[in-house]
Design an enzyme around this catalytic site. Structure first.
Site, mmCIF file in Angstrom:
data_model
loop_
_atom_site.group_PDB
_atom_site.id
_atom_site.type_symbol
_atom_site.label_atom_id
_atom_site.label_comp_id
_atom_site.label_asym_id
_atom_site.label_seq_id
_atom_site.Cartn_x
_atom_site.Cartn_y
_atom_site.Cartn_z
ATOM 1 N N GLU A 53 23.184 -15.098 13.726
ATOM 2 C CA GLU A 53 22.782 -14.609 12.706
ATOM 3 C C GLU A 53 22.322 -13.284 14.064
ATOM 4 O OE1 GLU A 53 20.623 -17.268 9.905
ATOM 5 O OE2 GLU A 53 19.817 -15.523 10.943
ATOM 6 N N CYS B 36 15.211 -15.152 10.939
ATOM 7 C CA CYS B 36 15.783 -16.054 12.312
ATOM 8 C C CYS B 36 16.048 -17.098 11.016
ATOM 9 C CB CYS B 36 14.986 -16.678 12.974
ATOM 10 S SG CYS B 36 15.458 -17.779 14.365
ATOM 11 N N CYS C 290 18.425 -24.217 17.594
ATOM 12 C CA CYS C 290 17.144 -23.217 18.078
ATOM 13 C C CYS C 290 16.645 -25.197 18.649
ATOM 14 C CB CYS C 290 16.350 -22.651 18.689
ATOM 15 S SG CYS C 290 14.849 -22.633 19.955
ATOM 16 N N CYS D 43 10.103 -22.448 11.476
ATOM 17 C CA CYS D 43 11.721 -21.452 11.865
ATOM 18 C C CYS D 43 12.898 -22.229 11.279
ATOM 19 C CB CYS D 43 11.670 -21.485 13.129
ATOM 20 S SG CYS D 43 13.286 -20.547 14.075
ATOM 21 N N CYS E 226 18.105 -7.320 16.369
ATOM 22 C CA CYS E 226 17.828 -8.309 16.602
ATOM 23 C C CYS E 226 18.778 -9.426 16.665
ATOM 24 C CB CYS E 226 16.987 -8.873 15.198
ATOM 25 S SG CYS E 226 16.891 -10.478 15.916
ATOM 26 N N CYS F 274 9.823 -24.604 16.053
ATOM 27 C CA CYS F 274 8.642 -24.016 15.151
ATOM 28 C C CYS F 274 8.804 -24.203 13.712
ATOM 29 C CB CYS F 274 9.670 -22.460 16.162
ATOM 30 S SG CYS F 274 9.018 -22.085 17.599
#
Ligand code: SF4
Length: 359
Positions: free
Chosen positions: A87, A349, A108, A115, A101, A112
């Site tokens: 993205e 995100c 990932c 997220c 961004c 988190c």
């Protein structure tokens, strides 16, 4: 960005073209944001054909593009050569400045709690070219909309901005992925963006959740690039519940690494703090944050939470955020409130790629 300059030079030699054509091609791509060889008017028809057949200036293509209602924000799902998706977000403000961004990994591993990207795990690292190509793609898109895109931002509905810049004013590596878990590629990508697209280091920011070895290495790179650290809490338990890697790199180690960075670079560090209702947004949290921050060269960015579907978190209210910010400012800590943009297009995100696989 991924102009294969060696391959282009070979084509020039084979077709009897002068070597300076490479500079013309560089100017078209890097300076003018043109990636269609057929549009490069100072090249011969035969050369255009050959280049178009053999050279791909961009290593990614747009799969989905969503634009917010106020037209200030674009969220793009980008397709990579192996079918993976990442993205990128383009944010415009009323003065015509544009922030981009970009992502550093497909997925990932950090996980988190707030997220969407972290929910899907890691797939692979991006190459330096794939990271830098996101910036080139942003330039291509901005070039095509100069003067034509009018937009409103946030609550300032009476003012209407328009795209003026063909280069992003700021590039932030804060999309999918943890940049310091793909360290070498991001350093190479920053160099590519700096040299080829001529975007100065002061306009580039790397945002980490606090990978201590990465921060320490970055401090010695002698890059003029900004560092942002996602803090989100200075309570060890709360921070570990939000960012599990806090168990590996606890707050005292993180603080020591940041202080070392400041001492070596004399550069300001931006601390990102996402405001989650009832989790990290009490006035006691603000006091604790103020006490934790390095005394010198700290800047706090408070971020309103952009809610993920089925998330356990709620955004803090505007009143709570204002009170939190005042506590920090009263203690002399520079604090910026980041207004959410593009709420209507899953601008947080990972939300777009997770949504229907980006299609
Ligand atoms: S916030 Fe960043 S580091 Fe954390 S899971 Fe999401 S992409 Fe990874």
């Amino acid at each position: 960005m991924v102009l294969d300059e060696e391959h282009i030079s070979n084509i020039l030699a084979e077709t009897g073209e002068k070597p300076f054509r490479l500079n013309q091609i560089r100017r078209w791509v890097y300076t003018r944001g043109m990636v269609d060889f057929h549009q490069m008017s100072d090249l011969s028809a035969a050369l255009k054909e050959r280049l178009a057949a053999e050279i791909k200036p961009l290593s990614l293509e747009i799969k989905t593009r969503l634009t917010s209602r106020d037209k200030s924000t674009d969220k793009l799902a980008l397709l990579l050569h192996d079918g993976q998706m990442i993205e990128m977000v383009i944010l415009r403000n009323l003065t015509g400045r544009v922030s981009v961004c970009i992502s550093s990994q497909v997925g990932c591993a950090v996980g988190c709690a707030f997220c969407a990207t972290g929910q899907g795990g890691i797939c692979r690292n991006l190459t330096a070219e794939e990271i830098a190509d996101q910036v080139l793609l942003a330039r291509v898109l901005l070039k095509s909309e100069v003067g034509s895109r009018k937009y409103e931002v946030g609550s300032t509905k009476s003012e209407v901005g328009g795209t003026k810049e063909t280069l992003p004013s700021n590039v932030i590596i804060m999309g999918m992925g943890e940049p310091f878990l793909n360290y070498d590629a991001i350093v190479q990508a920053l160099d590519l963006v700096n040299r080829r697209l001529n975007i100065g280091g002061r306009r580039l920011t790397v945002s980490t959740v606090g990978i201590v070895p990465g921060i320490r290495k970055f401090a010695s790179e002698n890059l003029q690039v900004n560092l942002a650290v996602s803090l989100h809490s200075v309570d060890p338990e709360v921070r570990s519940s939000l960012i599990p890697i806090n168990d590996t790199y606890p707050l005292p180690e993180l603080k020591a690494a940041v202080e070392n960075y400041i001492e070596l670079t004399r550069r300001k560090v931006f601390f990102e703090y996402i405001m989650l209702s009832g989790v990290n947004d009490s006035f006691a949290d603000a006091q604790a944050l103020a006490a934790w921050l390095p005394e010198d060269l700290s800047h706090v960015n408070l971020i309103r939470y952009n809610q993920v579907a089925e998330s356990e978190f709620d955004p803090s209210s505007p009143e709570v955020i204002a009170g939190f910010q005042k506590i920090l400012q009263d203690k002399g800590i520079p604090t910026t409130l980041r207004h959410p943009m593009g709420d209507d297009i899953q601008a947080a995100c990972g939300q777009l790629v997770l949504r229907k696989g980006g299609s």
